[in-house]
Design a protein around this motif. Structure first.
Motif, PDB file in Angstrom:
ATOM      1  N   TYR A  68      14.354  27.589 -95.330  1.00 42.90           N
ATOM      2  CA  TYR A  68      14.950  27.256 -94.076  1.00 42.90           C
ATOM      3  C   TYR A  68      15.034  25.831 -93.669  1.00 42.90           C
ATOM      4  O   TYR A  68      15.706  25.267 -92.910  1.00 42.90           O
ATOM      5  N   LEU A  69      13.856  25.309 -93.995  1.00 51.98           N
ATOM      6  CA  LEU A  69      13.692  23.833 -93.834  1.00 51.98           C
ATOM      7  C   LEU A  69      14.690  23.056 -94.760  1.00 51.98           C
ATOM      8  O   LEU A  69      15.354  22.232 -94.260  1.00 51.98           O
ATOM      9  N   ALA A  70      14.933  23.498 -95.931  1.00 49.35           N
ATOM     10  CA  ALA A  70      15.947  23.044 -96.752  1.00 49.35           C
ATOM     11  C   ALA A  70      17.287  23.042 -96.229  1.00 49.35           C
ATOM     12  O   ALA A  70      18.119  22.398 -96.120  1.00 49.35           O
ATOM     13  N   MET A  71      17.571  24.358 -95.585  1.00 47.34           N
ATOM     14  CA  MET A  71      18.934  24.587 -94.913  1.00 47.34           C
ATOM     15  C   MET A  71      19.006  23.583 -93.669  1.00 47.34           C
ATOM     16  O   MET A  71      20.083  23.278 -93.769  1.00 47.34           O
ATOM     17  N   ILE A  72      18.043  23.368 -93.221  1.00 49.27           N
ATOM     18  CA  ILE A  72      18.208  22.558 -91.976  1.00 49.27           C
ATOM     19  C   ILE A  72      18.461  20.895 -92.461  1.00 49.27           C
ATOM     20  O   ILE A  72      19.551  20.343 -91.839  1.00 49.27           O
ATOM     21  N   GLU A  73      17.743  20.708 -93.561  1.00 49.69           N
ATOM     22  CA  GLU A  73      18.047  19.438 -94.047  1.00 49.69           C
ATOM     23  C   GLU A  73      19.625  19.178 -94.637  1.00 49.69           C
ATOM     24  O   GLU A  73      20.197  18.280 -94.436  1.00 49.69           O
ATOM     25  N   ASP A  74      20.065  20.157 -95.159  1.00 45.36           N
ATOM     26  CA  ASP A  74      21.298  20.232 -95.743  1.00 45.36           C
ATOM     27  C   ASP A  74      22.406  20.170 -94.688  1.00 45.36           C
ATOM     28  O   ASP A  74      23.516  19.521 -94.840  1.00 45.36           O
ATOM     29  N   ALA A  75      22.124  20.898 -93.825  1.00 47.05           N
ATOM     30  CA  ALA A  75      22.918  21.038 -92.543  1.00 47.05           C
ATOM     31  C   ALA A  75      23.063  19.762 -91.668  1.00 47.05           C
ATOM     32  O   ALA A  75      24.357  19.274 -91.453  1.00 47.05           O
ATOM     33  N   ILE A  76      22.208  19.021 -91.698  1.00 46.05           N
ATOM     34  CA  ILE A  76      22.078  17.603 -91.112  1.00 46.05           C
ATOM     35  C   ILE A  76      22.988  16.650 -91.712  1.00 46.05           C
ATOM     36  O   ILE A  76      23.828  15.824 -91.276  1.00 46.05           O
ATOM     37  N   ARG A  77      22.844  16.889 -93.099  1.00 45.02           N
ATOM     38  CA  ARG A  77      23.554  16.049 -94.265  1.00 45.02           C
ATOM     39  C   ARG A  77      25.260  16.465 -94.081  1.00 45.02           C
ATOM     40  O   ARG A  77      25.989  15.626 -94.837  1.00 45.02           O
ATOM     41  N   GLY A  78      25.641  17.776 -93.674  1.00 51.72           N
ATOM     42  CA  GLY A  78      26.772  18.129 -93.647  1.00 51.72           C
ATOM     43  C   GLY A  78      27.452  18.213 -92.540  1.00 51.72           C
ATOM     44  O   GLY A  78      27.414  17.480 -91.597  1.00 51.72           O
ATOM     45  N   HIS A  79      28.014  19.695 -92.563  1.00 49.69           N
ATOM     46  CA  HIS A  79      28.863  19.806 -91.233  1.00 49.69           C
ATOM     47  C   HIS A  79      28.067  20.346 -89.860  1.00 49.69           C
ATOM     48  O   HIS A  79      28.614  20.672 -88.833  1.00 49.69           O
ATOM     49  N   ARG A  80      26.643  20.581 -90.086  1.00 47.85           N
ATOM     50  CA  ARG A  80      25.885  21.035 -89.026  1.00 47.85           C
ATOM     51  C   ARG A  80      26.017  22.092 -88.231  1.00 47.85           C
ATOM     52  O   ARG A  80      25.478  22.637 -87.164  1.00 47.85           O
ATOM     53  N   LEU A  81      26.791  23.052 -88.986  1.00 46.64           N
ATOM     54  CA  LEU A  81      27.098  24.407 -88.638  1.00 46.64           C
ATOM     55  C   LEU A  81      26.075  25.485 -89.437  1.00 46.64           C
ATOM     56  O   LEU A  81      26.292  25.317 -90.692  1.00 46.64           O
ATOM     57  N   ILE A  82      25.615  26.378 -88.694  1.00 49.36           N
ATOM     58  CA  ILE A  82      24.901  27.491 -89.522  1.00 49.36           C
ATOM     59  C   ILE A  82      25.115  28.795 -88.811  1.00 49.36           C
ATOM     60  O   ILE A  82      25.351  29.004 -87.587  1.00 49.36           O
ATOM     61  N   GLY A  83      25.342  29.861 -89.634  1.00 46.99           N
ATOM     62  CA  GLY A  83      25.463  31.241 -89.125  1.00 46.99           C
ATOM     63  C   GLY A  83      24.216  31.802 -88.950  1.00 46.99           C
ATOM     64  O   GLY A  83      23.603  32.339 -89.921  1.00 46.99           O
ATOM     65  N   LEU A  84      24.159  32.345 -87.959  1.00 43.28           N
ATOM     66  CA  LEU A  84      23.036  33.142 -87.193  1.00 43.28           C
ATOM     67  C   LEU A  84      23.654  34.592 -87.240  1.00 43.28           C
ATOM     68  O   LEU A  84      24.491  34.916 -86.724  1.00 43.28           O
ATOM     69  N   ILE A  85      22.804  35.408 -88.207  1.00 47.34           N
ATOM     70  CA  ILE A  85      23.221  36.741 -88.300  1.00 47.34           C
ATOM     71  C   ILE A  85      22.280  37.641 -88.429  1.00 47.34           C
ATOM     72  O   ILE A  85      20.885  37.097 -88.946  1.00 47.34           O
ATOM     73  N   GLN A  86      22.342  39.146 -88.043  1.00 43.10           N
ATOM     74  CA  GLN A  86      21.011  39.775 -88.026  1.00 43.10           C
ATOM     75  C   GLN A  86      21.256  40.299 -89.538  1.00 43.10           C
ATOM     76  O   GLN A  86      22.309  40.803 -89.907  1.00 43.10           O
ATOM     77  N   PRO A  87      19.942  41.027 -90.217  1.00 40.38           N
ATOM     78  CA  PRO A  87      20.014  41.705 -91.065  1.00 40.38           C
ATOM     79  C   PRO A  87      20.504  43.211 -90.541  1.00 40.38           C
ATOM     80  O   PRO A  87      20.377  43.571 -89.556  1.00 40.38           O
ATOM     81  N   ASP A  88      20.990  44.031 -91.441  1.00 40.49           N
ATOM     82  CA  ASP A  88      21.321  45.471 -91.119  1.00 40.49           C
ATOM     83  C   ASP A  88      20.349  46.092 -90.559  1.00 40.49           C
ATOM     84  O   ASP A  88      19.146  45.992 -91.113  1.00 40.49           O
ATOM     85  N   PRO A  89      20.313  46.736 -89.240  1.00 41.69           N
ATOM     86  CA  PRO A  89      19.184  47.530 -88.797  1.00 41.69           C
ATOM     87  C   PRO A  89      18.643  48.585 -89.986  1.00 41.69           C
ATOM     88  O   PRO A  89      17.477  48.898 -89.646  1.00 41.69           O
ATOM     89  N   GLU A  90      19.479  48.861 -90.855  1.00 45.30           N
ATOM     90  CA  GLU A  90      18.824  49.902 -91.846  1.00 45.30           C
ATOM     91  C   GLU A  90      18.197  49.224 -92.867  1.00 45.30           C
ATOM     92  O   GLU A  90      17.622  50.142 -93.708  1.00 45.30           O
ATOM     93  N   ALA A  91      18.379  48.036 -92.929  1.00 43.58           N
ATOM     94  CA  ALA A  91      17.586  47.500 -94.044  1.00 43.58           C
ATOM     95  C   ALA A  91      16.162  47.475 -94.084  1.00 43.58           C
ATOM     96  O   ALA A  91      15.411  47.197 -92.874  1.00 43.58           O
TER      97      ALA A  91
END
Length: 223
Positions: free
Chosen positions: A42-65
């Motif tokens: 997720y550190l890598a995700m943030i670095e890539d987001a900063i270099r790109g469009h800066r949007l991240i999708g926050l989503i839950q794991p399925d409660p049954e997972a």
């Protein structure tokens, strides 16, 4: 937290976004979520987001997972947030804030070469998320405040009532929903509410059920 970019149309949103699975987390349009990022992927995700469009999708794991699974199944609806604040801690972590932009349905999860997951989102159902204040005149504010007072009293908590009274309905409903202590299913129901009025009604109903359950438990313990 204000964003430097305002999205007016759905086609301004990216066709592919990183997704950040986080159980019992709720991000809503124009809501703000502070996050402490420390896992390498997720550190890598943030670095890539900063270099790109800066949007991240926050989503839950399925409660049954399986909570311990490396790649748990995801629910179908999340919320895209723009990275609006970023700070390094000096010990390898990032402190960030995501500001909600629009909900999305996962149209397809991609086979990604990145350490984090990516998806192709469909925003079509949620065009009104881009309209600030949409539907807030339909909210039963009195019922919401009454339930909030009952919840605070039951839990011996204080609140900034001056700030609450000044808050517009959209900001009030979404902030209370995001801060609510409820579990993954309740948070998902709040996210998927078709409009602000329905979200407020779900929030009131779930809170009242929790208060009734707590009163029942207290009565039982006295017998």
């Amino acid at each position: 937290m204000a964003s430097n970019v305002i999205y007016h149309k759905l086609d301004e949103l990216p066709a592919v976004i990183p997704v950040f699975p986080l159980r019992a987390a709720l991000l809503l349009p124009r809501g703000e979520m502070p996050l402490n990022i420390f896992e390498p992927r997720y550190l890598a995700m943030i670095e890539d987001a900063i270099r790109g469009h800066r949007l991240i999708g926050l989503i839950q794991p399925d409660p049954e997972a399986d909570e311990d699974a490396e790649r748990p199944a995801l629910v179908q609806i999340g919320c895209a947030g723009r990275l609006t604040a970023f700070a390094e801690t000096g010990d390898g972590r990032y402190l960030i804030t995501l500001t909600g932009v629009a909900r999305f349905r996962v149209a397809e999860e991609l086979v990604a070469t990145t350490p984090y997951r990516q998806a192709r989102p469909s925003y079509d159902e949620f065009a009104l998320d881009l309209a600030p204040g949409e539907g807030q005149d339909e909210v039963d504010r009195e019922a919401l405040l009454r339930t909030l007072k009952d919840y605070l009293a039951a839990n011996e908590l204080e609140a900034d009532w001056d700030g609450i009274r000044r808050a517009p309905n959209e900001a009030l409903v979404n902030a209370l929903a995001m801060m609510s202590p409820f579990g993954p299913r309740e948070k998902q129901a709040l996210l998927e509410a078709p409009d602000l009025k329905a979200r407020a009604e779900i929030l009131v109903a779930v809170t009242e059920m929790e208060l009734a359950r707590a009163r029942g438990d207290a009565s039982s313990s006295l017998q």
